[in-house]
Design an enzyme around this catalytic site. Sequence first.
Site, mmCIF file in Angstrom:
data_model
loop_
_atom_site.group_PDB
_atom_site.id
_atom_site.type_symbol
_atom_site.label_atom_id
_atom_site.label_comp_id
_atom_site.label_asym_id
_atom_site.label_seq_id
_atom_site.Cartn_x
_atom_site.Cartn_y
_atom_site.Cartn_z
ATOM 1 N N GLU A 139 0.804 -1.228 0.000
ATOM 2 C CA GLU A 139 0.000 0.000 0.000
ATOM 3 C C GLU A 139 0.839 1.282 0.000
ATOM 4 O O GLU A 139 0.289 2.376 -0.047
ATOM 5 C CB GLU A 139 -0.909 0.002 1.240
ATOM 6 C CG GLU A 139 -1.614 -1.338 1.461
ATOM 7 C CD GLU A 139 -3.123 -1.239 1.614
ATOM 8 O OE1 GLU A 139 -3.643 -0.119 1.699
ATOM 9 O OE2 GLU A 139 -3.769 -2.304 1.630
HETATM 10 C C1 LIG Z 1 -6.428 -0.238 5.715
HETATM 11 N N1 LIG Z 1 -5.946 -1.255 4.863
HETATM 12 C C2 LIG Z 1 -6.768 -2.046 4.190
HETATM 13 N N2 LIG Z 1 -8.029 -1.912 4.256
HETATM 14 N N3 LIG Z 1 -6.175 -3.000 3.427
HETATM 15 C C3 LIG Z 1 -6.865 -3.806 2.617
HETATM 16 O O1 LIG Z 1 -8.073 -3.690 2.466
HETATM 17 N N4 LIG Z 1 -6.137 -4.709 1.980
HETATM 18 C C4 LIG Z 1 -6.725 -5.651 1.087
#
Ligand SMILES: CNC(=N)NC(=O)NC
Length: 307
Positions: A145
């Site tokens: 991310e």
């Molecule tokens: C806050 N991080 C997330 N919601 N991560 C994900 O949804 N990963 C699939």
Amino acid sequence: KNNVAVYYGQGYNQPRLRHFCDQTSNDIINIGFINEFPADVNDWPGSNFANQCDGNMFPGTDLLNGCHQIWEDIPYCQNLGKTVLLSIGGGTATTEYLKDDATAEWFADFLWYAFGPNPTDPAKILEFPRPFLTAVVDGFDFDIEHNGGVGWAAMINRLRSYYETYTEKKMYISGAPQCAIPDAQLSDAIQNSWFDFIWVQFYNTDSCSARAWVEGYGDFNFGQWVQIIRAGANPDAKLYIGLPASSSAANPGYYITPSEAEPLISTYMELYPEQFGGVMLWEATASDNNVIDGLTYAENIQEILYS
Ligand SMILES: CNC(=N)NC(=O)NC
């Protein structure tokens, strides 16, 4: 067969993994997370599975080694036909960063020997820990991310080179990009390394969210993601619609109800029957706590997929 993939490991007061494997609604379970990446070759990653481990780490590292409920439940789940993947990332930007391909390939080596097939080479047995003991995951999920795309294709290609040597069972690679195109973290990897599943997070980014599709604004871009995959290293990778499993599971406003999700899922399941793989949910415990018409959110989604 269309699948429901759920994330597990970061749920509030979550039950042990086997609880979710006893549910027929869950086909693939992504255990999150390896949330601290090696800073350099020979550095060990760190992990976090919320309430599931006993807090002990391998000495001098942030790698948990007391996750008995996980190492007991992975084979239990696999015996029920579930695919269990270990998810990398998912968390904080400060610990999730790869400096170069060499570090990325080391990271792949570590994951393979620590969480993949039990090593037989005495040198590898000496060098690498087994945080889940003899349990062998079915592959690795990249929920990257932050911090860009350096290393991911090299890491996945390195894992693939190990997969090719392993004939006992099929091993998988999956990824969870944000929906905005190009995804700053995984676009390069999708182009240059082989994914089996891509579950796009159609939440937390308004313009391409499932919520926008329901409300009739923005640019829900499943179709563009199909084109990206078809231009990638594995054009047959399955594309999933990623959704929050409850109103509190993602940033406010991105949750859609099962009745809102039904036309969205049906539309894209019918538009792209070959590429469509199913639905990913963030995350398992939130789904359990979100019961609608007597079914968990995951069970509601499964009904839609099978309708
Ligand atoms: C806050 N991080 C997330 N919601 N991560 C994900 O949804 N990963 C699939």
